[in-house]
Design a protein around this motif. Structure first.
Motif, PDB file in Angstrom:
ATOM      1  N   GLU A 122       0.787  -1.224   0.000  1.00  0.00           N
ATOM      2  CA  GLU A 122       0.000   0.000   0.000  1.00  0.00           C
ATOM      3  C   GLU A 122       0.827   1.287   0.000  1.00  0.00           C
ATOM      4  O   GLU A 122       0.364   2.315  -0.501  1.00  0.00           O
ATOM      5  CB  GLU A 122      -0.967   0.019   1.189  1.00  0.00           C
ATOM      6  CG  GLU A 122      -0.349  -0.189   2.545  1.00  0.00           C
ATOM      7  CD  GLU A 122      -0.312  -1.663   2.924  1.00  0.00           C
ATOM      8  OE1 GLU A 122      -0.717  -2.498   2.111  1.00  0.00           O
ATOM      9  OE2 GLU A 122       0.145  -1.964   4.041  1.00  0.00           O
ATOM     10  N   HIS A 123       2.039   1.265   0.535  1.00  0.00           N
ATOM     11  CA  HIS A 123       2.841   2.482   0.620  1.00  0.00           C
ATOM     12  C   HIS A 123       3.736   2.690  -0.597  1.00  0.00           C
ATOM     13  O   HIS A 123       4.412   3.721  -0.693  1.00  0.00           O
ATOM     14  CB  HIS A 123       3.688   2.462   1.897  1.00  0.00           C
ATOM     15  CG  HIS A 123       4.594   1.283   1.990  1.00  0.00           C
ATOM     16  ND1 HIS A 123       4.156  -0.009   1.894  1.00  0.00           N
ATOM     17  CD2 HIS A 123       5.944   1.205   2.163  1.00  0.00           C
ATOM     18  CE1 HIS A 123       5.172  -0.831   2.002  1.00  0.00           C
ATOM     19  NE2 HIS A 123       6.267  -0.127   2.163  1.00  0.00           N
ATOM     20  N   VAL A 124       3.746   1.736  -1.523  1.00  0.00           N
ATOM     21  CA  VAL A 124       4.555   1.856  -2.742  1.00  0.00           C
ATOM     22  C   VAL A 124       3.719   1.476  -3.963  1.00  0.00           C
ATOM     23  O   VAL A 124       4.196   0.820  -4.878  1.00  0.00           O
ATOM     24  CB  VAL A 124       5.834   0.979  -2.647  1.00  0.00           C
ATOM     25  CG1 VAL A 124       6.854   1.601  -1.716  1.00  0.00           C
ATOM     26  CG2 VAL A 124       5.503  -0.439  -2.183  1.00  0.00           C
ATOM     27  N   LEU A 125       2.466   1.902  -3.991  1.00  0.00           N
ATOM     28  CA  LEU A 125       1.539   1.472  -5.042  1.00  0.00           C
ATOM     29  C   LEU A 125       2.007   1.869  -6.437  1.00  0.00           C
ATOM     30  O   LEU A 125       1.900   1.074  -7.375  1.00  0.00           O
ATOM     31  CB  LEU A 125       0.146   2.052  -4.782  1.00  0.00           C
ATOM     32  CG  LEU A 125      -0.706   1.331  -3.729  1.00  0.00           C
ATOM     33  CD1 LEU A 125      -2.008   2.078  -3.515  1.00  0.00           C
ATOM     34  CD2 LEU A 125      -0.981  -0.101  -4.164  1.00  0.00           C
ATOM     35  N   ASP A 126       2.494   3.093  -6.590  1.00  0.00           N
ATOM     36  CA  ASP A 126       2.910   3.531  -7.927  1.00  0.00           C
ATOM     37  C   ASP A 126       4.039   2.667  -8.458  1.00  0.00           C
ATOM     38  O   ASP A 126       4.018   2.216  -9.615  1.00  0.00           O
ATOM     39  CB  ASP A 126       3.335   5.000  -7.892  1.00  0.00           C
ATOM     40  CG  ASP A 126       2.158   5.948  -7.667  1.00  0.00           C
ATOM     41  OD1 ASP A 126       1.007   5.503  -7.863  1.00  0.00           O
ATOM     42  OD2 ASP A 126       2.395   7.104  -7.269  1.00  0.00           O
ATOM     43  N   GLU A 127       5.052   2.429  -7.615  1.00  0.00           N
ATOM     44  CA  GLU A 127       6.186   1.615  -8.038  1.00  0.00           C
ATOM     45  C   GLU A 127       5.760   0.175  -8.339  1.00  0.00           C
ATOM     46  O   GLU A 127       6.183  -0.419  -9.328  1.00  0.00           O
ATOM     47  CB  GLU A 127       7.253   1.611  -6.939  1.00  0.00           C
ATOM     48  CG  GLU A 127       8.025   2.910  -6.803  1.00  0.00           C
ATOM     49  CD  GLU A 127       9.071   3.052  -7.890  1.00  0.00           C
ATOM     50  OE1 GLU A 127       9.476   2.029  -8.447  1.00  0.00           O
ATOM     51  OE2 GLU A 127       9.465   4.194  -8.183  1.00  0.00           O
ATOM     52  N   VAL A 128       4.909  -0.381  -7.483  1.00  0.00           N
ATOM     53  CA  VAL A 128       4.465  -1.762  -7.687  1.00  0.00           C
ATOM     54  C   VAL A 128       3.629  -1.884  -8.955  1.00  0.00           C
ATOM     55  O   VAL A 128       3.785  -2.820  -9.733  1.00  0.00           O
ATOM     56  CB  VAL A 128       3.678  -2.265  -6.462  1.00  0.00           C
ATOM     57  CG1 VAL A 128       3.053  -3.625  -6.759  1.00  0.00           C
ATOM     58  CG2 VAL A 128       4.589  -2.369  -5.255  1.00  0.00           C
ATOM     59  N   SER A 129       2.737  -0.921  -9.176  1.00  0.00           N
ATOM     60  CA  SER A 129       1.888  -0.961 -10.363  1.00  0.00           C
ATOM     61  C   SER A 129       2.726  -0.941 -11.638  1.00  0.00           C
ATOM     62  O   SER A 129       2.465  -1.694 -12.590  1.00  0.00           O
ATOM     63  CB  SER A 129       0.915   0.224 -10.351  1.00  0.00           C
ATOM     64  OG  SER A 129       0.075   0.176  -9.234  1.00  0.00           O
ATOM     65  N   PHE A 130       3.728  -0.075 -11.667  1.00  0.00           N
ATOM     66  CA  PHE A 130       4.598   0.010 -12.838  1.00  0.00           C
ATOM     67  C   PHE A 130       5.348  -1.296 -13.035  1.00  0.00           C
ATOM     68  O   PHE A 130       5.454  -1.821 -14.158  1.00  0.00           O
ATOM     69  CB  PHE A 130       5.580   1.172 -12.656  1.00  0.00           C
ATOM     70  CG  PHE A 130       6.470   1.409 -13.838  1.00  0.00           C
ATOM     71  CD1 PHE A 130       7.783   0.960 -13.854  1.00  0.00           C
ATOM     72  CD2 PHE A 130       5.997   2.079 -14.954  1.00  0.00           C
ATOM     73  CE1 PHE A 130       8.604   1.165 -14.941  1.00  0.00           C
ATOM     74  CE2 PHE A 130       6.811   2.298 -16.059  1.00  0.00           C
ATOM     75  CZ  PHE A 130       8.123   1.839 -16.044  1.00  0.00           C
ATOM     76  N   LEU A 131       5.873  -1.862 -11.939  1.00  0.00           N
ATOM     77  CA  LEU A 131       6.622  -3.117 -12.025  1.00  0.00           C
ATOM     78  C   LEU A 131       5.735  -4.255 -12.513  1.00  0.00           C
ATOM     79  O   LEU A 131       6.108  -5.016 -13.416  1.00  0.00           O
ATOM     80  CB  LEU A 131       7.219  -3.443 -10.659  1.00  0.00           C
ATOM     81  CG  LEU A 131       7.996  -4.752 -10.529  1.00  0.00           C
ATOM     82  CD1 LEU A 131       9.201  -4.574  -9.608  1.00  0.00           C
ATOM     83  CD2 LEU A 131       7.125  -5.881  -9.977  1.00  0.00           C
ATOM     84  N   VAL A 132       4.547  -4.392 -11.930  1.00  0.00           N
ATOM     85  CA  VAL A 132       3.655  -5.495 -12.288  1.00  0.00           C
ATOM     86  C   VAL A 132       3.217  -5.377 -13.742  1.00  0.00           C
ATOM     87  O   VAL A 132       3.167  -6.370 -14.481  1.00  0.00           O
ATOM     88  CB  VAL A 132       2.439  -5.530 -11.349  1.00  0.00           C
ATOM     89  CG1 VAL A 132       1.384  -6.514 -11.860  1.00  0.00           C
ATOM     90  CG2 VAL A 132       2.874  -5.913  -9.935  1.00  0.00           C
ATOM     91  N   ASP A 133       2.912  -4.165 -14.172  1.00  0.00           N
ATOM     92  CA  ASP A 133       2.488  -3.966 -15.563  1.00  0.00           C
ATOM     93  C   ASP A 133       3.575  -4.425 -16.532  1.00  0.00           C
ATOM     94  O   ASP A 133       3.305  -5.092 -17.534  1.00  0.00           O
ATOM     95  CB  ASP A 133       2.164  -2.487 -15.783  1.00  0.00           C
ATOM     96  CG  ASP A 133       1.497  -2.244 -17.114  1.00  0.00           C
ATOM     97  OD1 ASP A 133       2.083  -1.559 -17.963  1.00  0.00           O
ATOM     98  OD2 ASP A 133       0.375  -2.756 -17.326  1.00  0.00           O
ATOM     99  N   ARG A 134       4.832  -4.116 -16.211  1.00  0.00           N
ATOM    100  CA  ARG A 134       5.959  -4.529 -17.065  1.00  0.00           C
ATOM    101  C   ARG A 134       6.120  -6.051 -17.048  1.00  0.00           C
ATOM    102  O   ARG A 134       6.317  -6.685 -18.096  1.00  0.00           O
ATOM    103  CB  ARG A 134       7.223  -3.843 -16.558  1.00  0.00           C
ATOM    104  CG  ARG A 134       8.534  -4.348 -17.158  1.00  0.00           C
ATOM    105  CD  ARG A 134       8.771  -3.839 -18.562  1.00  0.00           C
ATOM    106  NE  ARG A 134      10.024  -4.329 -19.102  1.00  0.00           N
ATOM    107  CZ  ARG A 134      11.218  -3.771 -18.878  1.00  0.00           C
ATOM    108  NH1 ARG A 134      11.310  -2.668 -18.140  1.00  0.00           N
ATOM    109  NH2 ARG A 134      12.305  -4.280 -19.411  1.00  0.00           N
TER     110      ARG A 134
END
Length: 768
Positions: A122-134
């Motif tokens: 929850e505290h790193v949503l932007d980074e995780v979203s970008f990583l998962v999408d890739r």
């Protein structure tokens, strides 16, 4: 052949001693979602049991994925911190290349079939979203399961909201005999018996427990925290106190607040039941983002109102109240806090002067830890030091963040980064280390300090190993200039040491030899035995590549003798590798092979240093070609190529002579075997698999699909650990000293990459 991942960290700490209760429907529904969706996020408030449910899903589902399950724990990260390096570390992807962690991660996973679990996002949503999408785009065989208080918000995401555990409704008339069938009640009873073994429901207590579970909203963490109070309260007293707390925080309308507020209300209540000293320590412990031990707490938290003599009793009390959990590794204990409890403590740490003192003391403790490691490096505890640094990576990261954001602490950051030199070059974190060193170097206001100069020579070291020879030489020359202005002989020796390595890697062997002889003598004058031994084995490398193999053997024997005298193994392993090259040059192939294997055995048992493994495998491959053993040489070529690929560098980084020797060996092999030598369809190997084959533990590489990196004796000890025996009990059974077993258990944990005995037990079960 495929390497399988099986991450068992979900069973660590307080989870290892508790059963999984309820959630059958949630388990089936979440597993069904994973079968139809490549991205599933388990959502819910803090304390809902997201991590525990994810752990149970992975335990049940890991065999369904060819390459197993890997788990990345993101809780220790700061807000918006980089996620990809943590995920790469969870997958044991070596950090030796110049490419970004995300690029290396995506390439590594593109042919894998595994379940990747990202915990506490929850505290790193932007980074995780970008990583998962890739990853979803580039790795079609990978599925991702995340736990987060919020969804990722990306295309293709399936969201599974975890409901509370079931509990009787206020108007339900449930027969006494059936009330334990509700999940929240069953959990309450099970955890209550951990505190009061004789606890049992009866006609009087059953309705009270039902009300307690209702007021706790069926939240697992809230229930577990509440049951700890049964050591001093009855269920009725507990119910009455909870009721008053919730009314105070909700202003009479408990249902109007989010569940996070309900958890906070419970933590408020737990906090106020602590003594003032316990509350103070609770707040101060929030400075640790990861695990910490007793020494760290005494050094960091014991000041002003807290005396060092109080810390042990206070820690014991906080453990008893489930504010802290304990992790055991043999005789070593460490502590950790649940994320919500740590965040609660951080919110209460509002005194600016106290916070500054805490951060300063926290930095000072981990600086001292690094200083101690370097001071004692040339001894028998090198592998333990590296493991300690890896376990404390979150604390070191927090220390760097503080120093780099605090005016006047830039020199201290430079000093810490230089002290972690062996972590960067031996712990497979070269890219991370170089990025940090360059960040620190760029921010130094005083460019003439010894701390700045130390950061420069360590940056030179890591740059040269990465193959960035010009950058490395530039850092070393800057360091030398500062050392000369300061009149600092020790710094000058370090600067010239890496200038010598630049000469070696650039092919100027006579120049390297002359400078190495001067550097080794300078280190000796400074009393720096570790650096002297490193300079000497590198001198041996220059000598053998300059066609002076006997001189190289003499130099390496000096390194080996001195290393043996002090119990040092890191430089010794490299000296065995150079000796192997020297005997190969002398066409004494049996002795050459013996030396290469000696280096690899040290790596298998102590370090897993990828660079030394790759170089020793190179030597062994050249030797087998010279012996005419082309079949084994082809397998070794495959092994060394896999290791270089994993490291993100190549033998070319180590100079033109090394590159030429490797090329000649490959040409001879290709001539001997022709097309049989090339096998592009065969899967790459891990370092452990390559080591097992080279050392004869596996007769064929294709039998290494699920490697056991342990020796026969270590496997025997691991099996006894899995039975729950202590080190002393194991020593008695095997008729050896407890210290011997301590060493075996340390090596088992290091080789398997584990941090607890429970992980060993789970691994043993998976081997059967």
């Amino acid at each position: 052949m495929t390497r399988r991942f099986r991450d068992t960290r979900f069973s660590e700490g307080r989870l290892e001693a508790t059963s999984f209760i309820g959630r059958r429907r949630e388990l089936e529904e979440a597993k069904a979602l994973l079968a139809t969706s490549r991205m599933v996020t388990l959502t819910g408030p803090g304390g809902a049991g997201k991590t525990r449910l994810a752990g149970e899903i992975t335990r049940l589902a890991h065999r369904a994925y060819r390459d197993g399950v890997a788990v990345a724990e993101l809780a220790p990260l700061n807000h918006n911190a980089a996620v990809a390096p943590v995920v790469a570390a969870a997958l044991d992807i070596s950090d030796q290349s110049k490419r970004s962690a995300l690029d290396r991660l995506a390439d590594f996973l593109q042919d894998k079939e595994l379940l990747l679990v990202l915990d506490n996002c929850e505290h790193v949503l932007d980074e995780v979203s970008f990583l998962v999408d890739r990853l979803l785009a580039q790795a079609p065989g990978v599925r991702v399961m995340a736990t987060s208080r919020e969804p990722m918000g990306i295309a293709g995401e399936s969201i599974y909201a975890i409901p509370p555990l079931s509990f009787p409704g206020p108007d339900e008339q449930v027969p006494f005999a059936q009330i334990e069938g509700f999940e929240a009640v069953a959990l309450f009873v099970a955890r209550a018996r951990n505190v009061v073994p004789s606890f049992a429901l009866d006609a009087a207590t059953a309705p009270v427990v039902a009300q307690l579970c209702a007021q706790l909203d069926g939240m697992p963490l809230a229930i577990e925290l509440a049951t700890t109070r049964l050591r001093s309260l009855s269920t009725t007293q507990l119910l009455h106190r909870l009721d008053r707390r919730f009314q105070l925080l909700t202003q009479g309308d408990r249902t109007a607040l989010p569940r996070q507020q309900t958890l906070r209300a419970l933590i408020d209540w737990s906090y106020e039941l602590c003594s003032e000293s316990e509350q103070l320590l609770w707040r101060r412990l929030s400075v640790f983002p990861g695990n910490f031990d007793l020494d760290a707490v005494e050094e960091v938290c014991a000041f002003e109102a807290l005396e060092p003599s109080e810390i042990l009793d206070l820690l014991d009390s906080l453990v008893a109240k489930s504010i802290l959990a304990v992790r055991r590794e043999g005789e070593f204990l460490s502590y950790h806090q649940l994320v919500s409890i740590r965040e609660y403590g951080q919110q209460l740490l509002i005194d600016a002067e106290e916070t500054t003192s805490l951060r300063t003391r926290h930095f000072g403790h981990y600086l001292q830890l690094a200083e101690s490691m370097v001071r004692q490096w040339c001894g028998p505890d090198q592998s333990r030091f590296l493991r300690t640094v890896r376990v404390n990576r979150p604390n070191f990261a927090a220390a760097f963040d503080w120093a780099l954001s605090t005016p006047g602490e830039e020199k201290a950051a430079a000093r810490l980064a230089s002290l972690l030199r062996y972590q960067w070059v031996s712990g497979n974190f070269i890219t991370e280390g170089r990025a940090l060193l360059e960040r620190i170097i760029d921010r130094q206001e005083d460019n003439a300090s010894s701390d700045h100069a130390s950061a420069l020579w360590v940056a030179a070291w890591v740059s040269l190993i990465q193959g960035e020879h010009d950058a490395g030489a530039d850092y070393a020359r800057q360091c030398l200039s500062i050392a000369q202005r300061l009149g600092n002989g020790a710094l000058a020796a370090h600067a010239e040491h890496w200038i010598a390595l630049h000469k070696l890697f650039s092919g100027d062997l006579p120049g390297a030899i002359e400078l190495y002889e001067q550097v080794a003598a300078a280190h000796a004058r400074q009393g720096d035995t570790a650096s002297q031994l490193t300079a000497l084995f590198q001198l041996g490398m220059a000598e053998v590549l300059n066609d002076c193999p006997q001189r190289a053997l003499d130099t390496c024997q000096l390194v080996i003798d001195r290393s043996e005298a002090c119990g040092e193994l890191w430089n010794r392993a490299y000296a065995h590798w150079i000796s192997a090259l020297s005997y190969w040059k002398l066409e004494q192939y049996d002795r050459a092979s013996s030396e290469a294997l000696a280096s690899l055995r040290i790596q298998r048992e102590s370090f897993q240093d990828g660079i030394c493994i790759a170089l020793s495998l190179e030597a062994l491959q050249w030797i087998t070609v010279s012996q005419g053993n082309f079949e084994r040489s082809a397998e070794l070529a495959r092994a060394v190529d896999s290791v270089w690929s994993e490291l993100g560098t190549s033998v070319q980084a180590f100079g033109p002579q090394m590159a030429d020797a490797s090329s000649r060996s490959r040409r001879l092999l290709h001539t001997a075997l022709g097309r049989e030598y090339s096998a592009p369809d065969r899967a790459p190997l891990s370092k452990a698999q390559a080591l097992d084959y080279a050392l004869g533990i596996e007769s064929k590489l294709d039998s290494c699909a699920v490697p056991n990196p342990l020796t026969k004796k270590e496997t025997e000890v691991a099996a006894l650990v899995a039975q729950g025996l202590t080190n002393r009990s194991i020593a008695q059974r095997l008729v050896v000293s407890p210290r011997t077993i301590d060493g075996h258990v340390e090596r088992i944990l290091a080789k398997l990459g584990f941090t607890s005995r429970t992980q060993i037990a789970v691994w043993i079960a998976g081997q059967r």
